[in-house]
Write a protein that holds these residues in place. Structure first.
Motif, PDB file in Angstrom:
ATOM      1  N   ALA A   2      10.503 -49.381 101.956  1.00  0.00           N
ATOM      2  CA  ALA A   2      11.044 -48.060 102.263  1.00  0.00           C
ATOM      3  C   ALA A   2      12.455 -48.104 102.847  1.00  0.00           C
ATOM      4  O   ALA A   2      13.228 -47.166 102.655  1.00  0.00           O
ATOM      5  N   ALA A   3      12.819 -49.178 103.522  1.00  0.00           N
ATOM      6  CA  ALA A   3      14.173 -49.269 104.088  1.00  0.00           C
ATOM      7  C   ALA A   3      15.212 -49.324 102.965  1.00  0.00           C
ATOM      8  O   ALA A   3      16.287 -48.721 103.076  1.00  0.00           O
ATOM      9  N   LYS A   4      14.895 -50.026 101.889  1.00  0.00           N
ATOM     10  CA  LYS A   4      15.826 -50.166 100.772  1.00  0.00           C
ATOM     11  C   LYS A   4      15.656 -49.051  99.738  1.00  0.00           C
ATOM     12  O   LYS A   4      16.626 -48.613  99.121  1.00  0.00           O
ATOM     13  N   TYR A   5      14.423 -48.598  99.538  1.00  0.00           N
ATOM     14  CA  TYR A   5      14.100 -47.578  98.538  1.00  0.00           C
ATOM     15  C   TYR A   5      13.302 -46.464  99.227  1.00  0.00           C
ATOM     16  O   TYR A   5      12.078 -46.406  99.123  1.00  0.00           O
ATOM     17  N   PRO A   6      13.976 -45.578  99.944  1.00  0.00           N
ATOM     18  CA  PRO A   6      13.272 -44.596 100.778  1.00  0.00           C
ATOM     19  C   PRO A   6      12.527 -43.498 100.013  1.00  0.00           C
ATOM     20  O   PRO A   6      11.656 -42.848 100.585  1.00  0.00           O
ATOM     21  N   ASN A   7      12.855 -43.295  98.738  1.00  0.00           N
ATOM     22  CA  ASN A   7      12.221 -42.217  97.977  1.00  0.00           C
ATOM     23  C   ASN A   7      11.697 -42.709  96.641  1.00  0.00           C
ATOM     24  O   ASN A   7      12.224 -43.651  96.069  1.00  0.00           O
ATOM     25  N   ALA A   8      10.681 -42.028  96.172  1.00  0.00           N
ATOM     26  CA  ALA A   8      10.194 -42.205  94.804  1.00  0.00           C
ATOM     27  C   ALA A   8      10.500 -40.899  94.081  1.00  0.00           C
ATOM     28  O   ALA A   8      10.517 -39.826  94.698  1.00  0.00           O
ATOM     29  N   THR A   9      10.761 -40.980  92.781  1.00  0.00           N
ATOM     30  CA  THR A   9      11.103 -39.776  92.025  1.00  0.00           C
ATOM     31  C   THR A   9      10.376 -39.751  90.685  1.00  0.00           C
ATOM     32  O   THR A   9       9.970 -40.784  90.160  1.00  0.00           O
ATOM     33  N   PHE A  10      10.247 -38.547  90.173  1.00  0.00           N
ATOM     34  CA  PHE A  10       9.713 -38.364  88.830  1.00  0.00           C
ATOM     35  C   PHE A  10      10.512 -37.256  88.163  1.00  0.00           C
ATOM     36  O   PHE A  10      10.728 -36.192  88.744  1.00  0.00           O
ATOM     37  N   LYS A  11      10.931 -37.515  86.932  1.00  0.00           N
ATOM     38  CA  LYS A  11      11.642 -36.511  86.148  1.00  0.00           C
ATOM     39  C   LYS A  11      11.025 -36.501  84.756  1.00  0.00           C
ATOM     40  O   LYS A  11      11.011 -37.515  84.057  1.00  0.00           O
ATOM     41  N   SER A  12      10.516 -35.340  84.356  1.00  0.00           N
ATOM     42  CA  SER A  12       9.846 -35.255  83.062  1.00  0.00           C
ATOM     43  C   SER A  12      10.836 -35.430  81.916  1.00  0.00           C
ATOM     44  O   SER A  12      12.005 -35.078  82.023  1.00  0.00           O
ATOM     45  N   THR A  13      10.312 -35.982  80.819  1.00  0.00           N
ATOM     46  CA  THR A  13      11.109 -36.166  79.608  1.00  0.00           C
ATOM     47  C   THR A  13      10.455 -35.512  78.387  1.00  0.00           C
ATOM     48  O   THR A  13      11.124 -35.294  77.379  1.00  0.00           O
ATOM     49  N   LYS A  14       9.144 -35.204  78.499  1.00  0.00           N
ATOM     50  CA  LYS A  14       8.430 -34.663  77.342  1.00  0.00           C
ATOM     51  C   LYS A  14       7.158 -33.955  77.807  1.00  0.00           C
ATOM     52  O   LYS A  14       6.470 -34.428  78.699  1.00  0.00           O
ATOM     53  N   VAL A  15       6.866 -32.826  77.175  1.00  0.00           N
ATOM     54  CA  VAL A  15       5.632 -32.083  77.423  1.00  0.00           C
ATOM     55  C   VAL A  15       4.937 -31.878  76.082  1.00  0.00           C
ATOM     56  O   VAL A  15       5.511 -31.294  75.170  1.00  0.00           O
ATOM     57  N   ASP A  16       3.711 -32.382  75.972  1.00  0.00           N
ATOM     58  CA  ASP A  16       2.900 -32.183  74.762  1.00  0.00           C
ATOM     59  C   ASP A  16       1.683 -31.344  75.133  1.00  0.00           C
ATOM     60  O   ASP A  16       0.790 -31.821  75.837  1.00  0.00           O
ATOM     61  N   VAL A  17       1.654 -30.099  74.683  1.00  0.00           N
ATOM     62  CA  VAL A  17       0.521 -29.224  74.942  1.00  0.00           C
ATOM     63  C   VAL A  17      -0.644 -29.718  74.085  1.00  0.00           C
ATOM     64  O   VAL A  17      -0.508 -29.896  72.880  1.00  0.00           O
ATOM     65  N   THR A  18      -1.807 -29.946  74.727  1.00  0.00           N
ATOM     66  CA  THR A  18      -2.964 -30.506  74.025  1.00  0.00           C
ATOM     67  C   THR A  18      -4.114 -29.519  73.901  1.00  0.00           C
ATOM     68  O   THR A  18      -5.081 -29.799  73.208  1.00  0.00           O
ATOM     69  N   GLY A  19      -4.042 -28.387  74.577  1.00  0.00           N
ATOM     70  CA  GLY A  19      -5.110 -27.400  74.527  1.00  0.00           C
ATOM     71  C   GLY A  19      -4.681 -26.133  75.245  1.00  0.00           C
ATOM     72  O   GLY A  19      -3.541 -26.010  75.694  1.00  0.00           O
ATOM     73  N   LYS A  20      -5.614 -25.191  75.365  1.00  0.00           N
ATOM     74  CA  LYS A  20      -5.310 -23.904  75.992  1.00  0.00           C
ATOM     75  C   LYS A  20      -4.783 -24.059  77.415  1.00  0.00           C
ATOM     76  O   LYS A  20      -3.900 -23.326  77.840  1.00  0.00           O
ATOM     77  N   ASP A  21      -5.329 -25.007  78.163  1.00  0.00           N
ATOM     78  CA  ASP A  21      -4.906 -25.199  79.546  1.00  0.00           C
ATOM     79  C   ASP A  21      -4.698 -26.682  79.889  1.00  0.00           C
ATOM     80  O   ASP A  21      -4.839 -27.089  81.033  1.00  0.00           O
ATOM     81  N   THR A  22      -4.370 -27.496  78.879  1.00  0.00           N
ATOM     82  CA  THR A  22      -4.150 -28.926  79.107  1.00  0.00           C
ATOM     83  C   THR A  22      -2.881 -29.399  78.399  1.00  0.00           C
ATOM     84  O   THR A  22      -2.438 -28.795  77.428  1.00  0.00           O
ATOM     85  N   ALA A  23      -2.350 -30.496  78.905  1.00  0.00           N
ATOM     86  CA  ALA A  23      -1.151 -31.081  78.300  1.00  0.00           C
ATOM     87  C   ALA A  23      -0.995 -32.519  78.767  1.00  0.00           C
ATOM     88  O   ALA A  23      -1.625 -32.950  79.732  1.00  0.00           O
ATOM     89  N   LYS A  24      -0.144 -33.224  78.063  1.00  0.00           N
ATOM     90  CA  LYS A  24       0.292 -34.551  78.490  1.00  0.00           C
ATOM     91  C   LYS A  24       1.763 -34.415  78.842  1.00  0.00           C
ATOM     92  O   LYS A  24       2.552 -33.932  78.039  1.00  0.00           O
ATOM     93  N   VAL A  25       2.110 -34.846  80.057  1.00  0.00           N
ATOM     94  CA  VAL A  25       3.491 -34.788  80.518  1.00  0.00           C
ATOM     95  C   VAL A  25       3.969 -36.219  80.722  1.00  0.00           C
ATOM     96  O   VAL A  25       3.365 -36.988  81.465  1.00  0.00           O
ATOM     97  N   THR A  26       5.043 -36.560  80.040  1.00  0.00           N
ATOM     98  CA  THR A  26       5.645 -37.883  80.160  1.00  0.00           C
ATOM     99  C   THR A  26       6.949 -37.734  80.923  1.00  0.00           C
ATOM    100  O   THR A  26       7.666 -36.745  80.771  1.00  0.00           O
ATOM    101  N   GLY A  27       7.222 -38.729  81.756  1.00  0.00           N
ATOM    102  CA  GLY A  27       8.466 -38.687  82.507  1.00  0.00           C
ATOM    103  C   GLY A  27       8.833 -40.043  83.045  1.00  0.00           C
ATOM    104  O   GLY A  27       8.083 -41.016  82.902  1.00  0.00           O
ATOM    105  N   ASP A  28      10.005 -40.098  83.665  1.00  0.00           N
ATOM    106  CA  ASP A  28      10.506 -41.333  84.271  1.00  0.00           C
ATOM    107  C   ASP A  28      10.128 -41.359  85.741  1.00  0.00           C
ATOM    108  O   ASP A  28      10.569 -40.518  86.526  1.00  0.00           O
ATOM    109  N   LEU A  29       9.298 -42.330  86.097  1.00  0.00           N
ATOM    110  CA  LEU A  29       8.875 -42.536  87.473  1.00  0.00           C
ATOM    111  C   LEU A  29       9.694 -43.682  88.052  1.00  0.00           C
ATOM    112  O   LEU A  29       9.747 -44.758  87.461  1.00  0.00           O
TER     113      LEU A  29
END
Length: 189
Positions: free
Chosen positions: A99-126
């Motif tokens: 944590a001293a060197k890398y104090p934060n973690a981040t996620f930024k989405s790159t793709k959203v694939d809707v898979t159903g009425k209320d579901t999806a797969k979200v891909t991103g850079d972690l």
């Protein structure tokens, strides 16, 4: 290390297209109702867990074109909570999250694939521990509506990562490399 969960927010919001439309296109994560829980295997005897509840970020919803929705989130590594203060401290040290060197973690989405009425797969850079890798989450939209008079969207996301992919390999394989992620989140305009 589980910032990937916010990518799930994008999918969840994108799935809200069947719910009443909100005037706002951008939603802010509610830290008190957003958590990223991570679980591992400890020498095969148990499955301890930890949690981050300090996420900050936003979700942009494009109801007309859900695949264009996006999420961007970060959280402070210092906020890790395993319920064991000594382990929380150890996880912040150099052989874990550093944590001293890398104090934060981040996620930024790159793709959203809707898979159903209320579901999806979200891909991103972690990004964890200074290493960025693609991660895909399975997301379920729980509800879109009003909470205490505020427009609200809620979702659940799950996924898996290998911590060694992010340079965090201490005690593998005795302490599992695979980390199971479970994310619960709410967001408001």
């Amino acid at each position: 290390m589980i910032r990937s969960f916010l990518a799930a927010a994008t999918v969840a919001l994108a799935l809200g297209a069947t719910a009443p439309a909100f005037a706002a296109d951008t939603y802010k994560l509610e830290p008190s109702h957003t958590s990223v829980t991570f679980q591992w295997t400890h020498f095969g005897f148990s499955h301890p867990s930890g949690k981050f509840m300090n996420a900050e970020g936003s979700v942009t919803l494009d109801q007309a074109a859900p695949a264009k929705s996006s999420v961007n989130v970060s959280f402070a590594i210092a906020g890790v909570n395993t319920g064991v203060p000594a382990l929380d401290k150890e996880f912040q040290e150099a052989n874990w999250f550093d944590a001293a060197k890398y104090p934060n973690a981040t996620f930024k989405s790159t793709k959203v694939d809707v898979t159903g009425k209320d579901t999806a797969k979200v891909t991103g850079d972690l990004t964890i521990h200074g290493v960025t890798k693609p991660v895909t989450l399975d997301v379920k939209l729980n509800q879109v509506g009003k909470e205490m008079g505020k427009d609200t969207v809620g979702f659940t996301a799950t996924g898996k990562i290998n911590r060694s992919d992010f340079g965090i390999g201490a005690y593998v394989p005795a302490v599992s490399d695979q980390i199971d992620l479970s994310i619960e989140a709410e967001a408001h305009p």
